[in-house]
Design an enzyme around this catalytic site. Structure first.
Site, PDB file in Angstrom:
ATOM      1  N   SER A 147       7.694   6.946  10.633  1.00 45.19           N
ATOM      2  CA  SER A 147       8.911   7.691  10.279  1.00 45.19           C
ATOM      3  C   SER A 147       9.413   7.248   8.916  1.00 45.19           C
ATOM      4  O   SER A 147       9.347   6.067   8.584  1.00 45.19           O
ATOM      5  CB  SER A 147      10.045   7.392  11.279  1.00 45.19           C
ATOM      6  OG  SER A 147       9.616   7.516  12.613  1.00 45.19           O
TER       7      SER A 147
ATOM      8  N   LEU B 129      18.991  -5.556   4.945  1.00 51.41           N
ATOM      9  CA  LEU B 129      19.886  -5.378   3.804  1.00 51.41           C
ATOM     10  C   LEU B 129      21.327  -5.688   4.206  1.00 51.41           C
ATOM     11  O   LEU B 129      21.790  -5.221   5.254  1.00 51.41           O
ATOM     12  CB  LEU B 129      19.820  -3.935   3.294  1.00 51.41           C
ATOM     13  CG  LEU B 129      18.436  -3.383   2.938  1.00 51.41           C
ATOM     14  CD1 LEU B 129      18.579  -1.966   2.374  1.00 51.41           C
ATOM     15  CD2 LEU B 129      17.728  -4.271   1.930  1.00 51.41           C
TER      16      LEU B 129
ATOM     17  N   HIS C 194       8.860   3.316   8.414  1.00 53.79           N
ATOM     18  CA  HIS C 194       8.762   2.441   9.589  1.00 53.79           C
ATOM     19  C   HIS C 194       7.582   2.905  10.444  1.00 53.79           C
ATOM     20  O   HIS C 194       7.442   4.105  10.689  1.00 53.79           O
ATOM     21  CB  HIS C 194      10.070   2.513  10.379  1.00 53.79           C
ATOM     22  CG  HIS C 194      10.088   1.577  11.537  1.00 53.79           C
ATOM     23  ND1 HIS C 194      10.240   0.216  11.380  1.00 53.79           N
ATOM     24  CD2 HIS C 194       9.946   1.795  12.867  1.00 53.79           C
ATOM     25  CE1 HIS C 194      10.188  -0.361  12.569  1.00 53.79           C
ATOM     26  NE2 HIS C 194      10.015   0.572  13.489  1.00 53.79           N
TER      27      HIS C 194
ATOM     28  N   ASN D 256      13.416   4.265   3.872  1.00 56.62           N
ATOM     29  CA  ASN D 256      12.487   3.249   4.377  1.00 56.62           C
ATOM     30  C   ASN D 256      11.382   3.944   5.154  1.00 56.62           C
ATOM     31  O   ASN D 256      11.579   5.028   5.691  1.00 56.62           O
ATOM     32  CB  ASN D 256      13.242   2.296   5.311  1.00 56.62           C
ATOM     33  CG  ASN D 256      12.349   1.213   5.877  1.00 56.62           C
ATOM     34  OD1 ASN D 256      11.505   0.644   5.178  1.00 56.62           O
ATOM     35  ND2 ASN D 256      12.500   0.926   7.169  1.00 56.62           N
TER      36      ASN D 256
ATOM     37  N   ASP E 253      16.652   0.019  11.009  1.00 54.97           N
ATOM     38  CA  ASP E 253      15.773   1.147  11.383  1.00 54.97           C
ATOM     39  C   ASP E 253      16.515   2.258  12.120  1.00 54.97           C
ATOM     40  O   ASP E 253      16.016   2.825  13.090  1.00 54.97           O
ATOM     41  CB  ASP E 253      14.607   0.639  12.255  1.00 54.97           C
ATOM     42  CG  ASP E 253      13.748  -0.377  11.515  1.00 54.97           C
ATOM     43  OD1 ASP E 253      13.669  -0.293  10.282  1.00 54.97           O
ATOM     44  OD2 ASP E 253      13.178  -1.260  12.188  1.00 54.97           O
TER      45      ASP E 253
ATOM     46  N   SER F 253       0.831  -1.211   0.000  1.00 53.24           N
ATOM     47  CA  SER F 253       0.000   0.000   0.000  1.00 53.24           C
ATOM     48  C   SER F 253       0.867   1.263   0.000  1.00 53.24           C
ATOM     49  O   SER F 253       0.499   2.278  -0.607  1.00 53.24           O
ATOM     50  CB  SER F 253      -0.983  -0.001   1.172  1.00 53.24           C
ATOM     51  OG  SER F 253      -0.323   0.219   2.384  1.00 53.24           O
ATOM     52  N   ASN F 254       2.014   1.213   0.644  1.00 57.32           N
ATOM     53  CA  ASN F 254       2.913   2.378   0.578  1.00 57.32           C
ATOM     54  C   ASN F 254       3.485   2.548  -0.823  1.00 57.32           C
ATOM     55  O   ASN F 254       3.671   3.671  -1.294  1.00 57.32           O
ATOM     56  CB  ASN F 254       4.046   2.252   1.600  1.00 57.32           C
ATOM     57  CG  ASN F 254       3.610   2.728   2.969  1.00 57.32           C
ATOM     58  OD1 ASN F 254       3.412   3.913   3.183  1.00 57.32           O
ATOM     59  ND2 ASN F 254       3.417   1.789   3.888  1.00 57.32           N
TER      60      ASN F 254
HETATM   61  C1  GRF Z   1       3.980  -0.585   6.699  1.00 63.24           C
HETATM   62  O1  GRF Z   1       3.344  -0.448   7.925  1.00 63.24           O
HETATM   63  C2  GRF Z   1       5.373  -0.063   6.770  1.00 63.24           C
HETATM   64  O2  GRF Z   1       5.529   0.981   7.665  1.00 63.24           O
HETATM   65  C3  GRF Z   1       6.142  -1.258   7.263  1.00 63.24           C
HETATM   66  O3  GRF Z   1       5.534  -2.362   6.647  1.00 63.24           O
HETATM   67  C4  GRF Z   1       4.183  -2.041   6.326  1.00 63.24           C
HETATM   68  C5  GRF Z   1       4.044  -2.275   4.860  1.00 63.24           C
HETATM   69  O4  GRF Z   1       2.717  -2.120   4.412  1.00 63.24           O
HETATM   70  N1  GRF Z   1       7.559  -1.099   6.991  1.00 63.24           N
HETATM   71  P1  GRF Z   1       2.425  -1.989   2.865  1.00 63.24           P
HETATM   72  O5  GRF Z   1       2.994  -3.251   2.197  1.00 63.24           O
HETATM   73  O6  GRF Z   1       3.109  -0.765   2.362  1.00 63.24           O
HETATM   74  O7  GRF Z   1       0.958  -1.935   2.739  1.00 63.24           O
END
Ligand code: GRF
Length: 312
Positions: free
Chosen positions: A137, A94, A110, A108, A146, A16-17
């Site tokens: 963040s 990584l 987080h 990234n 992180d 989703s991000n």
């Molecule tokens: C998100 O909560 C992100 O912060 C974390 O993993 C999750 C990924 O969700 N690192 P999506 O695959 O982007 O929906």
């Protein structure tokens, strides 16, 4: 719009991000474009979405050992022309050499207010600690998990009724707001003359015996106490050019480069007829070429002893 920063997104799941970055990239004036969505898992749902949106995808074959996996990913990422990597739910740590190779160009997201709650189960940990505020963040990736410099954060209030899932869902909304903006600001920052100089400095100083000095107001690099091999010029006497100036083997090579690529190469003023060439750092910069040119220039002036050092 030309000259947008090329970003590859790495995912392991839902994506989703990744989608938030992709849709943001389609808004007018977004300074980045998504050139590849890559995954360590062939069945990551986000890959299907990226495909449907007409974005190039890459899935690493199953069963690779860690080193092979990252070598494979690195190959695909480089082939895509990506300048930056955005991790978006990429569930792998990584390797050090991968992080170094992409030196400061990986970000990234987080789901916590770093430095709080690195690693997993961030929402449950925030609730256990009775935090009143949670959040997310975006940070630069370093070899520590992180841990890199934070580029931006959004706070999210914790409700008394929150469960880890309900909190995660609200933090995710904030993530989708934060990530595109933080990434946009980050790639823009990379386009400033200061950032270009920093990158040139990294390349020039990586060569044996390198030393930085200043000449005619330009940062320049020489083999300790000896000959110059690289200058960085920024709007010198108002010429509007940002470039590295490097040595070629002589006027013939200089002329040939300018002939072949007159948008990129030019004959720098004040350098005389000795074969120095300017390589513009304006947009769509091919940093591999910059690296090769600086190294070739260094080879032309480096004493044999140092040149041999570099071969090992
Ligand atoms: C998100 O909560 C992100 O912060 C974390 O993993 C999750 C990924 O969700 N690192 P999506 O695959 O982007 O929906």
């Amino acid at each position: 719009m030309t000259g947008r920063a090329k970003v590859a997104v790495l995912i392991s799941g839902r994506g989703s991000n990744m989608a938030a970055l992709l849709y943001a990239s389609r808004l007018p004036d977004c300074p980045f474009e998504i050139v590849l969505v890559a995954s360590d898992k062939a069945d990551a749902a986000g890959l299907k979405l990226a495909e449907a949106e007409g974005v190039a995808t890459f899935a690493a074959p199953a069963g690779l050992k860690r080193a092979e996996l990252f070598a494979t990913l690195d190959g695909a990422l480089r082939a895509s022309g990506a300048e930056f990597l955005a991790l978006a739910g990429f569930m792998r740590i990584l390797p050090y050499d991968f992080v170094t190779r992409w030196n400061g160009r990986i970000v990234n997201i987080h789901p916590s207010l770093l430095p709080k709650y690195k690693g997993l189960d961030t929402h449950a940990r925030a609730l256990d600690a009775r935090d009143l505020v949670a959040g997310c963040s975006v940070h630069i990736v370093t070899a520590e998990l992180d841990d890199g410099p934070v580029l931006g954060q959004v706070e999210v209030a914790v409700l008394p009724s929150d469960t880890p899932d309900s909190l995660a869902a609200r933090v995710l909304i904030a993530e989708h707001q934060l990530y595109p903006r933080a990434l946009a600001a980050f790639v823009m920052r990379d386009r400033t003359p200061e950032a270009k100089l920093a990158r040139v400095r990294d390349l020039a100083m990586a060569l044996p015996g390198a030393e930085e000095t200043t000449s005619h107001g330009m940062a320049c690099f020489r083999v300790a106490g000896g000959k110059m091999y690289c200058y960085f010029t920024e709007d010198h006497h108002g010429d509007g050019i940002t470039a590295v100036i490097v040595k070629t083997s002589g006027p013939d090579e200089q002329a040939q480069l300018i002939d072949q690529d007159p948008d990129i190469y030019y004959r720098p003023a004040y350098f005389g007829p000795s074969g120095w060439v300017g390589l513009k750092l304006h947009h769509d910069i091919d940093w591999d070429r910059v690296e090769d040119r600086i190294a070739a220039s260094w080879s032309l002036v480096a004493p044999r002893k140092l040149a041999m050092l570099r071969e090992f």
